[in-house]
Design an enzyme around this catalytic site. Structure first.
Site, short mmCIF file in Angstrom:
data_model
loop_
_atom_site.label_atom_id
_atom_site.label_comp_id
_atom_site.label_asym_id
_atom_site.label_seq_id
_atom_site.Cartn_x
_atom_site.Cartn_y
_atom_site.Cartn_z
N ASN A 119 75.68 6.79 31.49
CA ASN A 119 74.41 7.36 32.00
C ASN A 119 73.54 6.42 32.81
O ASN A 119 72.69 6.88 33.56
CB ASN A 119 73.59 7.89 30.82
CG ASN A 119 74.24 9.10 30.19
OD1 ASN A 119 74.50 10.08 30.88
ND2 ASN A 119 74.54 9.02 28.92
N HIS B 247 85.66 0.89 17.82
CA HIS B 247 85.60 1.83 18.95
C HIS B 247 87.01 2.03 19.54
O HIS B 247 87.16 2.36 20.71
CB HIS B 247 84.69 1.34 20.09
CG HIS B 247 83.25 1.20 19.75
ND1 HIS B 247 82.48 0.14 20.19
CD2 HIS B 247 82.42 2.01 19.04
CE1 HIS B 247 81.24 0.27 19.75
NE2 HIS B 247 81.17 1.40 19.05
N ASN C 194 83.57 13.38 10.39
CA ASN C 194 83.12 11.98 10.43
C ASN C 194 82.09 11.83 9.31
O ASN C 194 80.94 12.22 9.47
CB ASN C 194 82.51 11.69 11.80
CG ASN C 194 82.12 10.23 11.96
OD1 ASN C 194 82.26 9.44 11.03
ND2 ASN C 194 81.62 9.88 13.13
N LEU D 245 79.69 1.04 26.11
CA LEU D 245 78.33 0.53 26.01
C LEU D 245 77.41 1.65 25.55
O LEU D 245 77.11 2.59 26.31
CB LEU D 245 77.87 -0.04 27.36
CG LEU D 245 78.85 -1.05 28.00
CD1 LEU D 245 78.38 -1.45 29.39
CD2 LEU D 245 79.04 -2.27 27.12
N GLY D 246 76.98 1.56 24.30
CA GLY D 246 76.09 2.58 23.75
C GLY D 246 75.14 1.90 22.79
O GLY D 246 74.75 0.75 23.00
N ARG E 264 87.74 10.69 10.88
CA ARG E 264 87.48 9.39 11.49
C ARG E 264 87.29 8.38 10.36
O ARG E 264 86.47 8.59 9.47
CB ARG E 264 86.21 9.47 12.32
CG ARG E 264 85.90 8.18 12.99
CD ARG E 264 84.70 8.29 13.87
NE ARG E 264 84.55 7.05 14.60
CZ ARG E 264 83.71 6.89 15.59
NH1 ARG E 264 82.95 7.87 15.98
NH2 ARG E 264 83.63 5.73 16.20
N ARG F 224 71.89 -4.74 16.77
CA ARG F 224 72.75 -5.83 16.24
C ARG F 224 72.73 -7.03 17.18
O ARG F 224 72.72 -6.86 18.40
CB ARG F 224 74.19 -5.34 16.10
CG ARG F 224 74.39 -4.40 14.95
CD ARG F 224 75.85 -3.96 14.86
NE ARG F 224 75.92 -2.54 14.64
CZ ARG F 224 76.89 -1.75 15.10
NH1 ARG F 224 77.89 -2.25 15.78
NH2 ARG F 224 76.87 -0.47 14.86
N GLY G 279 77.17 6.15 25.80
CA GLY G 279 75.83 6.58 26.19
C GLY G 279 75.25 5.83 27.37
O GLY G 279 74.80 6.41 28.36
N GLY H 145 76.89 3.27 29.26
CA GLY H 145 77.86 3.08 30.35
C GLY H 145 78.02 4.31 31.21
O GLY H 145 78.21 4.22 32.43
N GLU I 77 85.89 10.77 21.74
CA GLU I 77 86.62 10.31 20.56
C GLU I 77 87.08 11.50 19.70
O GLU I 77 88.17 11.47 19.14
CB GLU I 77 85.72 9.39 19.74
CG GLU I 77 85.49 8.05 20.44
CD GLU I 77 84.28 7.29 19.93
OE1 GLU I 77 83.15 7.67 20.28
OE2 GLU I 77 84.48 6.33 19.18
P1 AMP Z 1 75.90 6.18 22.18
O1 AMP Z 1 75.80 5.20 21.04
O2 AMP Z 1 77.17 6.08 22.93
O3 AMP Z 1 75.54 7.59 21.79
O4 AMP Z 1 74.77 5.72 23.24
C1 AMP Z 1 73.41 5.86 22.93
C2 AMP Z 1 72.59 4.98 23.84
O5 AMP Z 1 72.85 5.27 25.22
C3 AMP Z 1 71.11 5.24 23.67
O6 AMP Z 1 70.59 4.44 22.68
C4 AMP Z 1 70.56 4.83 25.01
O7 AMP Z 1 70.17 3.49 24.90
C5 AMP Z 1 71.70 4.94 25.98
N1 AMP Z 1 71.45 5.97 26.98
C6 AMP Z 1 71.70 7.28 26.92
N2 AMP Z 1 71.30 7.90 28.08
C7 AMP Z 1 70.79 6.95 28.88
C8 AMP Z 1 70.23 6.95 30.20
N3 AMP Z 1 70.11 8.06 30.92
N4 AMP Z 1 69.79 5.75 30.69
C9 AMP Z 1 69.90 4.64 29.97
N5 AMP Z 1 70.43 4.58 28.74
C10 AMP Z 1 70.88 5.71 28.19
#
Ligand code: AMP
Length: 402
Positions: free
Chosen positions: A339, A181, A7, A209-210, A92, A241, A335, A337, A388
């Site tokens: 966690n 995505h 990537n 959702l990340g 990717r 964003r 991240g 969704g 992914e």
């Molecule tokens: P990703 O872009 O999929 O890697 O997601 C990253 C985002 O997931 C981080 O910026 C956090 O905002 C969120 N995240 C990760 N772990 C947690 C958690 N335990 N509780 C709330 N948000 C989380």
């Protein structure tokens, strides 16, 4: 077969080496500050070897790939005895435009088409091409496969992807919704369909959702609508964003704040979203913490950022129930969704009008596959960790073997 997944960004390059016999990751790592000075972190996972984490000169992506291959095959940090053990490389690629509806073996025509799509992905496609070209020069003869973030969404009908602006912008410049995505939406929707026991006409809403966030409506395994647009700026508010806003705001704020076109888009990409509303952080963990701390001066705004985000997620889910003519499963992934139990609780609590509920006890989990459907819920609700890289590795192996 061992498959190397790449990537490539403009100054970074992330990689994972998969042993496809077991689908286990044998090593992973990332090069940073390529073209500036250079840093490589390499983590062997398969045989207890030490981690390499040092500054090393990386003037170009080719040197970065060479350094990675060096580590993968070297005595101290390596997991392979020779380069010939890498059977294929999967890349990717952000924007496949209208040229690609699935992953493809890379040849001259594919490279030309990725180049043609640079206007649609001006930051990412050139970087992805640097990764591809570097691998082709350092590993000649090893087959390379491109996997596009946009490909899964190419099944959207015209009515979902055409913007209500003069049609000739679509004809002349390919201005339309593409969605992103796609690899993640494809993976989690197919896992959800398995959990539902298959069947024709399954209707799944996937919520990735990340830091970047998007939602997709998937019918019979095919995407029929998604929230991101021509670029990843449209749709939900994200870490930094804005997501969708009234386009008139752009000129209004630019005039009042005396911002250039570049500056206003910098604000919309990097200073907006939940960071912009909360003034706390782009990381949902920080925002959830600030919102819970009544003593925090920004507590109210942190809560507002969470409320805005969760409301928009619920609103998209509602609109996709219409798109799909009902829903069989809602999936939370990425991240946030995967966690944040608090997020899943807050979003699903707004779906009562559809008869969708979750089991509050089962929802108390983090980062693992789970069915959190509430008793009597009209649709199932799943948490499915996305992967992914594994999808890229599987596509690469399948295409190369075919
Ligand atoms: P990703 O872009 O999929 O890697 O997601 C990253 C985002 O997931 C981080 O910026 C956090 O905002 C969120 N995240 C990760 N772990 C947690 C958690 N335990 N509780 C709330 N948000 C989380």
């Amino acid at each position: 077969m061992n498959v190397l997944i790449i990537n490539a960004g403009s100054s970074s390059l992330k990689y994972q080496l998969f042993d496809m016999k077991t689908e286990a990751v044998a090593a992973k790592g990332q090069c940073e500050r390529i073209g500036i000075d250079g840093h490589l972190k390499h983590t062997p996972l398969s045989n207890g070897k030490p981690v390499f984490d040092e500054d090393i000169p990386l003037p170009t992506h080719s040197e970065a790939i060479s350094a990675v291959l060096d580590k993968l095959t070297g005595e101290k940090y390596g997991v392979l005895s020779s380069l010939s053990e890498i059977g294929a490389v999967g890349h990717r690629v952000l924007h496949g435009g209208q040229s690609f509806s699935e992953s493809v073996l890379i040849n001259g025509d594919v490279i030309a088409a990725i180049e043609e799509n640079i206007p649609l992905g001006p930051l990412h496609n050139p970087a992805n091409l640097m990764g591809i070209n570097a691998c082709r020069s350092v590993m000649p003869g090893v087959p390379q496969v491109a996997v596009f973030d946009t490909a899964f969404h190419q099944t959207m009908p015209e009515k979902a992807y055409i913007y209500a602006i003069p049609y000739n912008y679509y004809e002349k410049y390919n201005v339309r919704r593409y969605g992103f995505h796609g690899t993640s939406h494809r993976y989690v929707s197919s896992e959800a369909i398995k959990m539902l026991g298959g069947g024709a006409g399954t209707r799944v809403i996937t919520c990735h959702l990340g830091n970047g966030s998007s939602i997709a409506a998937v019918k019979d395994g095919k995407c029929i609508d998604t929230s991101m647009g021509m670029t990843p700026l449209e749709g939900l508010p994200m870490g930094t964003r804005s997501g969708s806003i009234d386009p008139a705001i752009i000129e209004f704020v630019a005039n009042h704040e005396k911002l250039t076109r570049e500056e206003i888009f910098d604000v919309l990409n990097k200073k907006s979203g939940v960071l912009g509303i909360s003034g706390v952080s782009s990381d949902f963990r920080d925002i959830e913490k600030a919102a819970a701390d009544a003593g925090d001066a920004l507590s109210r705004r942190a809560q507002l950022a969470l409320d805005v985000f969760r409301y928009q997620v619920a609103k998209y889910i509602g609109s996709y129930v219409v798109t799909l003519g009902g829903v069989d499963a809602i999936v939370f992934t990425a991240g946030l969704g995967e966690n944040s139990a608090e997020l899943r609780e807050a979003v699903t609590s707004q779906l009562g009008g559809f008869g969708i509920t979750i089991d509050h006890e089962k929802n108390k989990l983090r980062g693992q596959l789970a069915d959190i459907t509430g008793a009597g819920s009209s649709a199932r609700v799943f948490v499915i960790p996305t992967n992914e890289e594994l999808v890229i590795a599987r596509d690469t192996k399948a295409i190369v073997e075919a």
